[in-house]
Design an enzyme around this catalytic site. Structure first.
Site, short mmCIF file in Angstrom:
data_model
loop_
_atom_site.label_atom_id
_atom_site.label_comp_id
_atom_site.label_asym_id
_atom_site.label_seq_id
_atom_site.Cartn_x
_atom_site.Cartn_y
_atom_site.Cartn_z
N ASN A 116 0.81 -1.22 0.00
CA ASN A 116 0.00 0.00 0.00
C ASN A 116 0.84 1.28 0.00
O ASN A 116 0.31 2.37 -0.16
CB ASN A 116 -0.95 0.01 1.20
CG ASN A 116 -2.13 -0.92 0.98
OD1 ASN A 116 -2.27 -1.51 -0.10
ND2 ASN A 116 -2.96 -1.09 1.98
N ARG A 134 -8.22 -1.13 -8.29
CA ARG A 134 -8.85 0.13 -7.97
C ARG A 134 -7.84 1.19 -7.51
O ARG A 134 -7.99 2.37 -7.78
CB ARG A 134 -9.86 -0.16 -6.87
CG ARG A 134 -10.77 0.97 -6.60
CD ARG A 134 -11.65 0.67 -5.44
NE ARG A 134 -12.50 1.82 -5.22
CZ ARG A 134 -12.10 2.89 -4.59
NH1 ARG A 134 -10.88 2.95 -4.10
NH2 ARG A 134 -12.93 3.91 -4.45
N ARG A 155 -17.09 1.46 -2.51
CA ARG A 155 -15.88 2.27 -2.61
C ARG A 155 -15.95 3.41 -3.62
O ARG A 155 -15.29 3.38 -4.66
CB ARG A 155 -14.69 1.36 -2.94
CG ARG A 155 -14.50 0.26 -1.94
CD ARG A 155 -13.33 -0.60 -2.26
NE ARG A 155 -12.14 -0.21 -1.54
CZ ARG A 155 -11.00 -0.89 -1.57
NH1 ARG A 155 -10.87 -1.94 -2.30
NH2 ARG A 155 -9.97 -0.49 -0.87
N PRO A 156 -16.72 4.44 -3.34
CA PRO A 156 -16.77 5.58 -4.26
C PRO A 156 -15.47 6.37 -4.26
O PRO A 156 -14.61 6.15 -3.41
CB PRO A 156 -17.92 6.42 -3.71
CG PRO A 156 -18.03 6.05 -2.28
CD PRO A 156 -17.55 4.62 -2.15
N ILE A 157 -15.34 7.31 -5.24
CA ILE A 157 -14.13 8.15 -5.28
C ILE A 157 -14.51 9.63 -5.23
O ILE A 157 -13.77 10.48 -5.72
CB ILE A 157 -13.27 7.86 -6.53
CG1 ILE A 157 -14.11 7.98 -7.81
CG2 ILE A 157 -12.60 6.51 -6.46
CD1 ILE A 157 -13.26 8.21 -9.04
N ASP A 158 -15.69 9.90 -4.63
CA ASP A 158 -16.16 11.28 -4.60
C ASP A 158 -15.17 12.25 -3.94
O ASP A 158 -15.01 13.39 -4.37
CB ASP A 158 -17.53 11.34 -3.91
CG ASP A 158 -17.51 10.71 -2.52
OD1 ASP A 158 -16.90 9.63 -2.37
OD2 ASP A 158 -18.07 11.29 -1.58
N LEU A 159 -14.47 11.78 -2.89
CA LEU A 159 -13.56 12.69 -2.18
C LEU A 159 -12.36 13.06 -3.05
O LEU A 159 -11.88 14.19 -3.00
CB LEU A 159 -13.09 12.05 -0.88
CG LEU A 159 -14.18 11.88 0.17
CD1 LEU A 159 -13.72 10.95 1.29
CD2 LEU A 159 -14.57 13.24 0.75
N VAL A 207 -15.08 0.52 8.29
CA VAL A 207 -14.44 1.18 7.14
C VAL A 207 -15.06 0.74 5.81
O VAL A 207 -15.35 1.56 4.94
CB VAL A 207 -12.91 0.96 7.15
CG1 VAL A 207 -12.25 1.65 5.95
CG2 VAL A 207 -12.30 1.48 8.45
C1 UD1 Z 1 -6.58 1.96 1.17
C2 UD1 Z 1 -5.80 0.68 1.11
C3 UD1 Z 1 -6.67 -0.49 1.54
C4 UD1 Z 1 -7.27 -0.21 2.93
C5 UD1 Z 1 -7.96 1.15 2.95
C6 UD1 Z 1 -8.43 1.54 4.34
C7 UD1 Z 1 -4.21 1.03 -0.67
C8 UD1 Z 1 -3.76 0.69 -2.03
N1 UD1 Z 1 -5.33 0.44 -0.24
O1 UD1 Z 1 -7.65 1.83 0.24
O2 UD1 Z 1 -5.86 -1.67 1.58
O3 UD1 Z 1 -8.19 -1.21 3.23
O4 UD1 Z 1 -7.05 2.17 2.49
O5 UD1 Z 1 -7.40 1.51 5.25
O6 UD1 Z 1 -3.56 1.78 0.04
N2 UD1 Z 1 -14.49 6.48 0.44
C9 UD1 Z 1 -15.48 7.34 0.03
N3 UD1 Z 1 -15.17 8.28 -0.91
C10 UD1 Z 1 -13.92 8.39 -1.44
C11 UD1 Z 1 -12.92 7.51 -1.01
C12 UD1 Z 1 -13.22 6.56 -0.06
O7 UD1 Z 1 -16.60 7.26 0.49
O8 UD1 Z 1 -13.71 9.27 -2.30
C13 UD1 Z 1 -14.82 5.44 1.44
C14 UD1 Z 1 -14.63 4.04 0.87
O9 UD1 Z 1 -15.76 3.61 0.19
C15 UD1 Z 1 -14.36 3.23 2.12
C16 UD1 Z 1 -13.60 4.21 3.00
O10 UD1 Z 1 -13.88 5.50 2.50
O11 UD1 Z 1 -15.55 2.87 2.74
C17 UD1 Z 1 -12.10 3.98 3.05
O12 UD1 Z 1 -11.55 4.13 1.77
P1 UD1 Z 1 -10.07 4.66 1.53
O13 UD1 Z 1 -9.48 5.12 2.81
O14 UD1 Z 1 -10.13 5.62 0.40
O15 UD1 Z 1 -9.35 3.35 1.07
P2 UD1 Z 1 -8.49 3.12 -0.21
O16 UD1 Z 1 -7.55 4.25 -0.41
O17 UD1 Z 1 -9.36 2.69 -1.33
#
Ligand code: UD1
Length: 423
Positions: free
Chosen positions: A24, A96, A125-129, A331
Protein backbone atom coordinates in the site's frame (compact mmCIF):
# COMPACT_ATOMS: atom_id res chain seq x y z
CA UNK A 1 -5.90 -22.01 -10.82
CA UNK A 2 -3.44 -22.78 -8.02
CA UNK A 3 -4.52 -23.96 -4.59
CA UNK A 4 -2.91 -23.92 -1.19
CA UNK A 5 -3.28 -27.10 0.82
CA UNK A 6 -2.76 -27.01 4.57
CA UNK A 7 -2.61 -29.91 7.03
CA UNK A 8 -3.75 -28.14 10.17
CA UNK A 9 -3.74 -28.66 13.94
CA UNK A 10 -0.82 -29.55 16.20
CA UNK A 11 1.64 -27.12 14.68
CA UNK A 12 3.34 -24.21 16.42
CA UNK A 13 5.08 -21.73 14.16
CA UNK A 14 8.62 -21.04 15.35
CA UNK A 15 11.52 -18.98 14.06
CA UNK A 16 11.97 -15.72 12.21
CA UNK A 17 10.21 -14.24 9.22
CA UNK A 18 11.26 -11.40 6.97
CA UNK A 19 8.77 -8.73 5.91
CA UNK A 20 8.67 -7.03 2.49
CA UNK A 21 8.16 -3.41 1.57
CA UNK A 22 4.53 -2.32 1.85
CA UNK A 23 2.19 -2.91 -1.09
CA UNK A 24 0.00 0.00 0.00
CA UNK A 25 3.04 2.29 0.09
CA UNK A 26 4.66 1.31 -3.20
CA UNK A 27 1.51 1.79 -5.33
CA UNK A 28 1.15 5.52 -4.55
CA UNK A 29 4.96 5.91 -4.65
CA UNK A 30 4.87 4.63 -8.23
CA UNK A 31 2.12 7.14 -9.00
CA UNK A 32 4.33 9.88 -7.52
CA UNK A 33 7.16 9.06 -9.93
CA UNK A 34 4.91 10.43 -12.72
CA UNK A 35 5.54 13.91 -11.28
CA UNK A 36 9.33 13.91 -11.85
CA UNK A 37 9.96 15.83 -15.07
CA UNK A 38 13.72 15.88 -14.41
CA UNK A 39 15.94 12.96 -13.33
CA UNK A 40 15.08 9.34 -12.57
CA UNK A 41 13.40 7.94 -9.45
CA UNK A 42 14.72 4.80 -7.78
CA UNK A 43 12.45 2.87 -5.43
CA UNK A 44 14.12 0.26 -3.22
CA UNK A 45 12.68 -2.54 -1.05
CA UNK A 46 9.88 -3.07 -3.58
CA UNK A 47 7.69 -6.13 -2.92
CA UNK A 48 7.26 -8.56 -5.83
CA UNK A 49 3.46 -8.61 -6.10
CA UNK A 50 0.93 -8.74 -8.90
CA UNK A 51 -0.45 -5.34 -7.87
CA UNK A 52 3.02 -3.84 -8.39
CA UNK A 53 3.17 -5.31 -11.93
CA UNK A 54 -0.28 -3.83 -12.63
CA UNK A 55 0.82 -0.38 -11.43
CA UNK A 56 4.00 -0.65 -13.52
CA UNK A 57 1.75 -1.23 -16.57
CA UNK A 58 -0.36 1.80 -15.72
CA UNK A 59 2.72 4.04 -15.44
CA UNK A 60 4.36 2.57 -18.57
CA UNK A 61 1.11 3.22 -20.44
CA UNK A 62 1.80 6.95 -19.94
CA UNK A 63 5.00 6.72 -22.01
CA UNK A 64 7.19 6.46 -18.92
CA UNK A 65 10.05 3.97 -18.67
CA UNK A 66 9.67 1.59 -15.70
CA UNK A 67 12.44 -0.92 -15.06
CA UNK A 68 11.73 -3.52 -12.35
CA UNK A 69 14.81 -5.42 -11.12
CA UNK A 70 13.20 -8.25 -9.15
CA UNK A 71 16.55 -9.54 -7.88
CA UNK A 72 17.47 -6.23 -6.30
CA UNK A 73 13.81 -5.47 -5.53
CA UNK A 74 14.23 -2.04 -7.14
CA UNK A 75 12.23 -0.05 -9.65
CA UNK A 76 13.84 2.70 -11.72
CA UNK A 77 11.42 5.15 -13.32
CA UNK A 78 12.25 7.70 -15.98
CA UNK A 79 9.36 10.12 -16.51
CA UNK A 80 11.43 12.88 -18.09
CA UNK A 81 9.91 12.75 -21.59
CA UNK A 82 6.48 14.01 -22.63
CA UNK A 83 3.95 11.89 -20.83
CA UNK A 84 0.53 10.80 -22.04
CA UNK A 85 -2.58 11.78 -20.13
CA UNK A 86 -4.80 8.71 -20.37
CA UNK A 87 -4.87 5.71 -18.00
CA UNK A 88 -6.95 3.07 -19.75
CA UNK A 89 -9.72 0.85 -18.38
CA UNK A 90 -7.84 -2.44 -18.86
CA UNK A 91 -5.51 -1.58 -15.93
CA UNK A 92 -7.70 0.63 -13.74
CA UNK A 93 -10.26 -2.14 -13.91
CA UNK A 94 -7.71 -4.64 -12.56
CA UNK A 95 -6.79 -2.61 -9.54
CA UNK A 96 -8.85 0.13 -7.97
CA UNK A 97 -5.80 1.66 -6.30
CA UNK A 98 -4.55 2.84 -9.70
CA UNK A 99 -6.98 5.79 -9.40
CA UNK A 100 -4.12 7.55 -7.54
CA UNK A 101 -2.56 8.37 -10.93
CA UNK A 102 -5.33 10.91 -11.57
CA UNK A 103 -3.83 13.68 -9.40
CA UNK A 104 -0.23 13.34 -10.66
CA UNK A 105 -1.19 13.19 -14.38
CA UNK A 106 -3.47 16.22 -14.00
CA UNK A 107 -0.86 18.20 -12.05
CA UNK A 108 1.86 17.48 -14.57
CA UNK A 109 -0.11 17.75 -17.85
CA UNK A 110 -3.06 20.01 -17.05
CA UNK A 111 -5.41 17.29 -18.25
CA UNK A 112 -6.03 13.67 -17.27
CA UNK A 113 -8.38 10.96 -18.45
CA UNK A 114 -8.67 7.97 -16.16
CA UNK A 115 -11.19 5.18 -16.26
CA UNK A 116 -13.71 5.15 -13.45
CA UNK A 117 -12.86 2.21 -11.17
CA UNK A 118 -15.62 -0.35 -10.81
CA UNK A 119 -17.07 -1.67 -7.57
CA UNK A 120 -15.28 -4.46 -5.79
CA UNK A 121 -16.11 -7.31 -3.49
CA UNK A 122 -15.50 -5.35 -0.28
CA UNK A 123 -18.04 -2.65 -0.85
CA UNK A 124 -18.97 0.08 -3.26
CA UNK A 125 -15.88 2.27 -2.61
CA UNK A 126 -16.77 5.58 -4.26
CA UNK A 127 -14.13 8.15 -5.28
CA UNK A 128 -16.16 11.28 -4.60
CA UNK A 129 -13.56 12.69 -2.18
CA UNK A 130 -10.78 12.40 -4.78
CA UNK A 131 -12.91 14.34 -7.27
CA UNK A 132 -14.27 16.96 -4.83
CA UNK A 133 -10.73 17.72 -3.65
CA UNK A 134 -9.45 18.23 -7.19
CA UNK A 135 -12.48 20.43 -7.92
CA UNK A 136 -11.65 22.51 -4.86
CA UNK A 137 -8.23 23.05 -6.47
CA UNK A 138 -9.89 24.37 -9.60
CA UNK A 139 -10.12 21.24 -11.75
CA UNK A 140 -13.08 20.79 -14.05
CA UNK A 141 -14.25 17.22 -13.73
CA UNK A 142 -16.49 15.32 -16.15
CA UNK A 143 -17.63 11.73 -16.14
CA UNK A 144 -18.44 10.26 -19.54
CA UNK A 145 -18.59 6.75 -20.98
CA UNK A 146 -16.94 5.28 -17.91
CA UNK A 147 -14.06 7.77 -17.93
CA UNK A 148 -13.25 10.69 -15.65
CA UNK A 149 -11.65 13.68 -17.28
CA UNK A 150 -10.04 16.41 -15.21
CA UNK A 151 -8.79 19.70 -16.64
CA UNK A 152 -6.90 22.55 -14.98
CA UNK A 153 -4.16 24.50 -16.72
CA UNK A 154 -2.53 24.80 -13.30
CA UNK A 155 -4.22 23.65 -10.11
CA UNK A 156 -4.68 26.26 -7.39
CA UNK A 157 -3.96 25.66 -3.71
CA UNK A 158 -7.13 25.24 -1.62
CA UNK A 159 -8.44 24.29 1.81
CA UNK A 160 -10.17 20.93 1.65
CA UNK A 161 -11.90 19.17 4.54
CA UNK A 162 -12.44 15.44 4.01
CA UNK A 163 -15.58 14.19 5.68
CA UNK A 164 -13.87 10.78 5.92
CA UNK A 165 -10.07 10.40 6.11
CA UNK A 166 -9.74 8.44 2.85
CA UNK A 167 -6.26 7.05 2.26
CA UNK A 168 -6.42 7.16 -1.55
CA UNK A 169 -8.02 10.63 -1.68
CA UNK A 170 -5.39 12.04 0.70
CA UNK A 171 -2.65 10.60 -1.53
CA UNK A 172 -4.22 11.83 -4.78
CA UNK A 173 -4.72 15.35 -3.44
CA UNK A 174 -1.30 15.52 -1.81
CA UNK A 175 0.36 14.61 -5.12
CA UNK A 176 -1.80 17.01 -7.14
CA UNK A 177 -1.05 19.85 -4.71
CA UNK A 178 2.74 19.50 -5.04
CA UNK A 179 2.63 21.32 -8.40
CA UNK A 180 -0.35 23.61 -7.66
CA UNK A 181 -0.05 27.35 -7.38
CA UNK A 182 0.04 28.35 -3.70
CA UNK A 183 -0.83 26.51 -0.50
CA UNK A 184 -3.15 23.53 -0.10
CA UNK A 185 -4.39 22.39 3.28
CA UNK A 186 -5.98 18.94 3.59
CA UNK A 187 -7.97 18.70 6.80
CA UNK A 188 -9.10 15.45 8.38
CA UNK A 189 -6.45 13.77 6.24
CA UNK A 190 -5.70 10.05 6.50
CA UNK A 191 -2.78 9.40 8.88
CA UNK A 192 -1.62 5.94 7.72
CA UNK A 193 2.16 5.25 7.68
CA UNK A 194 1.87 4.89 3.88
CA UNK A 195 0.83 8.58 3.69
CA UNK A 196 3.99 9.51 5.59
CA UNK A 197 6.08 7.36 3.24
CA UNK A 198 4.59 9.13 0.22
CA UNK A 199 5.34 12.55 1.69
CA UNK A 200 8.95 11.48 2.33
CA UNK A 201 9.46 10.60 -1.33
CA UNK A 202 7.65 13.72 -2.59
CA UNK A 203 9.77 15.97 -0.37
CA UNK A 204 12.94 14.25 -1.65
CA UNK A 205 11.65 15.04 -5.16
CA UNK A 206 11.50 18.74 -4.25
CA UNK A 207 7.96 19.07 -2.89
CA UNK A 208 7.11 21.10 0.20
CA UNK A 209 4.79 19.00 2.38
CA UNK A 210 4.33 19.33 6.12
CA UNK A 211 2.13 17.46 8.57
CA UNK A 212 1.85 14.04 6.87
CA UNK A 213 0.89 11.56 9.59
CA UNK A 214 -1.30 14.16 11.31
CA UNK A 215 -4.83 15.19 10.44
CA UNK A 216 -3.72 18.43 8.77
CA UNK A 217 -1.37 18.26 5.80
CA UNK A 218 -0.03 21.48 4.26
CA UNK A 219 1.47 21.49 0.79
CA UNK A 220 3.05 24.56 -0.78
CA UNK A 221 3.17 24.06 -4.54
CA UNK A 222 6.44 24.21 -6.51
CA UNK A 223 7.09 24.60 -10.25
CA UNK A 224 8.49 21.14 -10.91
CA UNK A 225 9.69 17.96 -9.23
CA UNK A 226 12.76 15.84 -9.91
CA UNK A 227 13.75 12.20 -9.46
CA UNK A 228 14.92 10.86 -6.08
CA UNK A 229 15.83 7.64 -4.29
CA UNK A 230 13.60 6.06 -1.66
CA UNK A 231 13.28 2.81 0.29
CA UNK A 232 9.67 1.61 0.68
CA UNK A 233 8.46 1.38 4.30
CA UNK A 234 7.96 -2.15 5.73
CA UNK A 235 4.54 -3.73 5.23
CA UNK A 236 2.67 -3.40 8.53
CA UNK A 237 -0.17 -5.59 7.24
CA UNK A 238 2.13 -8.44 6.19
CA UNK A 239 3.87 -8.07 9.57
CA UNK A 240 0.51 -8.11 11.35
CA UNK A 241 -0.57 -11.18 9.41
CA UNK A 242 2.51 -13.11 10.64
CA UNK A 243 1.91 -11.85 14.17
CA UNK A 244 -1.58 -13.34 14.04
CA UNK A 245 -0.15 -16.51 12.44
CA UNK A 246 2.10 -16.92 15.48
CA UNK A 247 -0.80 -16.28 17.86
CA UNK A 248 -3.21 -18.69 16.13
CA UNK A 249 -0.72 -21.59 16.23
CA UNK A 250 0.51 -21.10 19.84
CA UNK A 251 3.79 -20.14 18.21
CA UNK A 252 6.90 -18.12 19.00
CA UNK A 253 7.89 -15.98 16.02
CA UNK A 254 10.17 -12.98 15.52
CA UNK A 255 8.67 -10.78 12.81
CA UNK A 256 11.85 -9.12 11.57
CA UNK A 257 11.92 -5.40 10.86
CA UNK A 258 8.27 -5.01 11.85
CA UNK A 259 7.65 -1.49 13.17
CA UNK A 260 6.04 -1.40 16.62
CA UNK A 261 4.55 2.07 16.18
CA UNK A 262 2.79 1.06 12.94
CA UNK A 263 1.25 -2.05 14.52
CA UNK A 264 0.19 -0.51 17.84
CA UNK A 265 -3.57 -1.03 17.44
CA UNK A 266 -3.10 -4.71 16.56
CA UNK A 267 -0.54 -5.25 19.33
CA UNK A 268 -2.85 -3.74 21.91
CA UNK A 269 -5.68 -6.15 20.96
CA UNK A 270 -3.34 -9.17 20.85
CA UNK A 271 -2.13 -8.27 24.35
CA UNK A 272 -5.71 -7.82 25.58
CA UNK A 273 -6.36 -11.37 24.38
CA UNK A 274 -3.37 -12.63 26.35
CA UNK A 275 -0.79 -12.95 23.55
CA UNK A 276 2.77 -12.00 24.55
CA UNK A 277 4.12 -9.32 22.23
CA UNK A 278 7.53 -7.76 22.79
CA UNK A 279 9.84 -5.41 20.96
CA UNK A 280 13.31 -6.74 20.18
CA UNK A 281 16.23 -5.19 18.34
CA UNK A 282 15.43 -7.14 15.22
CA UNK A 283 11.64 -6.70 15.20
CA UNK A 284 8.55 -7.84 17.10
CA UNK A 285 8.31 -11.18 18.89
CA UNK A 286 4.92 -12.85 19.30
CA UNK A 287 4.39 -15.81 21.64
CA UNK A 288 1.06 -17.33 22.50
CA UNK A 289 -0.75 -20.23 24.04
CA UNK A 290 -4.02 -20.39 22.12
CA UNK A 291 -5.97 -22.29 24.82
CA UNK A 292 -5.30 -19.49 27.34
CA UNK A 293 -6.46 -16.59 25.13
CA UNK A 294 -9.58 -14.57 25.95
CA UNK A 295 -12.25 -13.24 23.57
CA UNK A 296 -12.22 -9.50 22.75
CA UNK A 297 -14.21 -6.81 20.95
CA UNK A 298 -12.58 -4.97 18.06
CA UNK A 299 -13.78 -2.09 15.89
CA UNK A 300 -11.94 -1.20 12.68
CA UNK A 301 -11.11 2.48 12.21
CA UNK A 302 -8.86 4.66 10.08
CA UNK A 303 -5.27 4.78 11.40
CA UNK A 304 -4.29 4.88 14.25
CA UNK A 305 -7.35 2.72 14.91
CA UNK A 306 -7.46 -1.03 14.27
CA UNK A 307 -6.80 -1.54 10.53
CA UNK A 308 -9.57 -2.93 8.36
CA UNK A 309 -6.83 -4.77 6.45
CA UNK A 310 -6.19 -6.89 9.60
CA UNK A 311 -9.86 -7.54 10.27
CA UNK A 312 -10.12 -10.84 8.38
CA UNK A 313 -6.93 -12.33 9.85
CA UNK A 314 -7.94 -11.22 13.36
CA UNK A 315 -11.39 -12.79 13.06
CA UNK A 316 -9.70 -16.08 12.13
CA UNK A 317 -7.90 -15.83 15.49
CA UNK A 318 -11.15 -14.91 17.27
CA UNK A 319 -12.72 -18.05 15.77
CA UNK A 320 -10.16 -20.22 17.57
CA UNK A 321 -10.45 -18.49 20.96
CA UNK A 322 -13.03 -19.92 23.34
CA UNK A 323 -15.93 -17.55 24.02
CA UNK A 324 -17.80 -14.77 22.26
CA UNK A 325 -15.74 -12.19 20.36
CA UNK A 326 -17.16 -9.24 18.44
CA UNK A 327 -15.78 -7.57 15.32
CA UNK A 328 -17.28 -4.30 14.10
CA UNK A 329 -16.20 -3.28 10.59
CA UNK A 330 -16.70 0.46 10.14
CA UNK A 331 -14.44 1.18 7.14
CA UNK A 332 -15.84 -1.09 4.42
CA UNK A 333 -19.22 -2.68 3.96
CA UNK A 334 -19.41 -6.32 2.94
CA UNK A 335 -16.03 -7.32 4.37
CA UNK A 336 -17.09 -10.47 6.22
CA UNK A 337 -17.15 -12.87 3.29
CA UNK A 338 -14.27 -14.91 4.71
CA UNK A 339 -16.44 -15.64 7.75
CA UNK A 340 -19.15 -17.03 5.48
CA UNK A 341 -16.45 -19.30 3.99
CA UNK A 342 -15.36 -20.28 7.48
CA UNK A 343 -18.87 -21.56 8.19
CA UNK A 344 -17.71 -24.43 5.97
CA UNK A 345 -15.09 -25.17 8.62
CA UNK A 346 -17.82 -25.29 11.26
CA UNK A 347 -17.60 -21.69 12.49
CA UNK A 348 -20.56 -20.48 14.52
CA UNK A 349 -21.13 -16.78 13.75
CA UNK A 350 -23.89 -14.22 13.58
CA UNK A 351 -23.46 -11.35 11.16
CA UNK A 352 -25.69 -8.31 11.39
CA UNK A 353 -24.70 -5.51 9.00
CA UNK A 354 -21.29 -4.22 10.22
CA UNK A 355 -21.04 -6.54 13.24
CA UNK A 356 -19.92 -10.15 13.46
CA UNK A 357 -20.40 -12.08 16.65
CA UNK A 358 -18.03 -15.00 16.69
CA UNK A 359 -18.65 -17.95 18.98
CA UNK A 360 -15.07 -19.11 19.04
CA UNK A 361 -13.25 -22.20 20.17
CA UNK A 362 -15.79 -24.70 18.83
CA UNK A 363 -14.96 -27.87 16.95
CA UNK A 364 -13.66 -26.51 13.67
CA UNK A 365 -12.31 -28.70 10.88
CA UNK A 366 -10.42 -28.31 7.65
CA UNK A 367 -12.53 -27.80 4.51
CA UNK A 368 -12.21 -26.62 0.91
CA UNK A 369 -12.70 -22.81 0.87
CA UNK A 370 -12.32 -19.96 -1.61
CA UNK A 371 -10.56 -16.64 -1.12
CA UNK A 372 -12.95 -13.77 -1.59
CA UNK A 373 -10.42 -10.94 -1.40
CA UNK A 374 -6.78 -10.31 -0.56
CA UNK A 375 -6.89 -10.30 3.24
CA UNK A 376 -9.61 -12.98 3.31
CA UNK A 377 -7.20 -15.32 1.54
CA UNK A 378 -4.60 -14.85 4.29
CA UNK A 379 -7.27 -15.29 6.97
CA UNK A 380 -8.44 -18.61 5.52
CA UNK A 381 -4.86 -19.90 5.39
CA UNK A 382 -4.30 -18.90 9.02
CA UNK A 383 -7.53 -20.64 10.02
CA UNK A 384 -6.47 -23.73 8.06
CA UNK A 385 -3.27 -23.97 10.12
CA UNK A 386 -5.19 -23.82 13.40
CA UNK A 387 -7.87 -26.45 12.74
CA UNK A 388 -7.49 -30.21 12.45
CA UNK A 389 -7.65 -31.76 8.99
CA UNK A 390 -7.03 -30.59 5.45
CA UNK A 391 -7.96 -27.14 4.22
CA UNK A 392 -7.68 -26.19 0.55
CA UNK A 393 -7.76 -22.51 -0.28
CA UNK A 394 -8.61 -21.57 -3.87
CA UNK A 395 -8.64 -18.33 -5.89
CA UNK A 396 -5.08 -17.45 -5.00
CA UNK A 397 -5.00 -14.54 -7.44
CA UNK A 398 -6.21 -12.50 -4.45
CA UNK A 399 -3.32 -13.68 -2.26
CA UNK A 400 -0.72 -12.91 -4.92
CA UNK A 401 -1.84 -9.28 -5.05
CA UNK A 402 -0.45 -8.60 -1.61
CA UNK A 403 1.72 -11.43 -0.18
CA UNK A 404 5.13 -12.45 -1.52
CA UNK A 405 6.02 -16.13 -0.95
CA UNK A 406 3.36 -16.44 1.73
CA UNK A 407 3.21 -20.23 1.89
CA UNK A 408 7.02 -20.56 1.64
CA UNK A 409 7.45 -18.21 4.60
CA UNK A 410 4.85 -20.14 6.64
CA UNK A 411 6.44 -23.49 5.69
CA UNK A 412 9.82 -22.19 6.88
CA UNK A 413 8.21 -21.47 10.26
CA UNK A 414 6.92 -25.05 10.42
CA UNK A 415 3.50 -25.00 8.76
CA UNK A 416 2.43 -28.06 6.77
CA UNK A 417 1.50 -26.15 3.69
CA UNK A 418 2.03 -26.46 -0.04
CA UNK A 419 0.88 -24.81 -3.22
CA UNK A 420 -0.27 -26.92 -6.13
CA UNK A 421 -1.15 -25.88 -9.66
CA UNK A 422 -4.77 -26.55 -10.39
CA UNK A 423 -6.59 -27.30 -13.59
C1 UD1 B 1 -6.58 1.96 1.17
C2 UD1 B 1 -5.80 0.68 1.11
C3 UD1 B 1 -6.67 -0.49 1.54
C4 UD1 B 1 -7.27 -0.21 2.93
C5 UD1 B 1 -7.96 1.15 2.95
C6 UD1 B 1 -8.43 1.54 4.34
C7 UD1 B 1 -4.21 1.03 -0.67
C8 UD1 B 1 -3.76 0.69 -2.03
N1 UD1 B 1 -5.33 0.44 -0.24
O1 UD1 B 1 -7.65 1.83 0.24
O2 UD1 B 1 -5.86 -1.67 1.58
O3 UD1 B 1 -8.19 -1.21 3.23
O4 UD1 B 1 -7.05 2.17 2.49
O5 UD1 B 1 -7.40 1.51 5.25
O6 UD1 B 1 -3.56 1.78 0.04
N2 UD1 B 1 -14.49 6.48 0.44
C9 UD1 B 1 -15.48 7.34 0.03
N3 UD1 B 1 -15.17 8.28 -0.91
C10 UD1 B 1 -13.92 8.39 -1.44
C11 UD1 B 1 -12.92 7.51 -1.01
C12 UD1 B 1 -13.22 6.56 -0.06
O7 UD1 B 1 -16.60 7.26 0.49
O8 UD1 B 1 -13.71 9.27 -2.30
C13 UD1 B 1 -14.82 5.44 1.44
C14 UD1 B 1 -14.63 4.04 0.87
O9 UD1 B 1 -15.76 3.61 0.19
C15 UD1 B 1 -14.36 3.23 2.12
C16 UD1 B 1 -13.60 4.21 3.00
O10 UD1 B 1 -13.88 5.50 2.50
O11 UD1 B 1 -15.55 2.87 2.74
C17 UD1 B 1 -12.10 3.98 3.05
O12 UD1 B 1 -11.55 4.13 1.77
P1 UD1 B 1 -10.07 4.66 1.53
O13 UD1 B 1 -9.48 5.12 2.81
O14 UD1 B 1 -10.13 5.62 0.40
O15 UD1 B 1 -9.35 3.35 1.07
P2 UD1 B 1 -8.49 3.12 -0.21
O16 UD1 B 1 -7.55 4.25 -0.41
O17 UD1 B 1 -9.36 2.69 -1.33
Amino acid sequence: MDKIIIEGGNISLKGEVIIEGAKNAVLPLLAATILASKGKTLLKNVPILSDVYTMNHVVRGLNISVDFDEVKKEILVDATGDILDTAPYEFINKMRASIVVLGPILARNGYAKVSMPGGCTIGSRPIDLHLKGLEAMGAEIHQENGDITATAKRLKGAHFYMDFPSVGATQNLMMAATLAEGKTVIENAAREPEIVDLSLLLNKMGANIKGAGTETITIVGVDSLHGAEHGVVQDRIEAGTFMVAAAITSGDVLVKDAIWEHNRPLISKLKEMGVEVSEEDGGIRVKSHLKKLKPVTVKTMPHPGFPTDMQAQFTALMAMVKGESTMIETVFENRFQHLEEMRRMGLNIEILRDTAIIHGGGKLQGAPVMSTDLRASAALILAGMAVKGTTTVGKLNHLDRGYYQFHEKLAKLGAHIKRVSGE
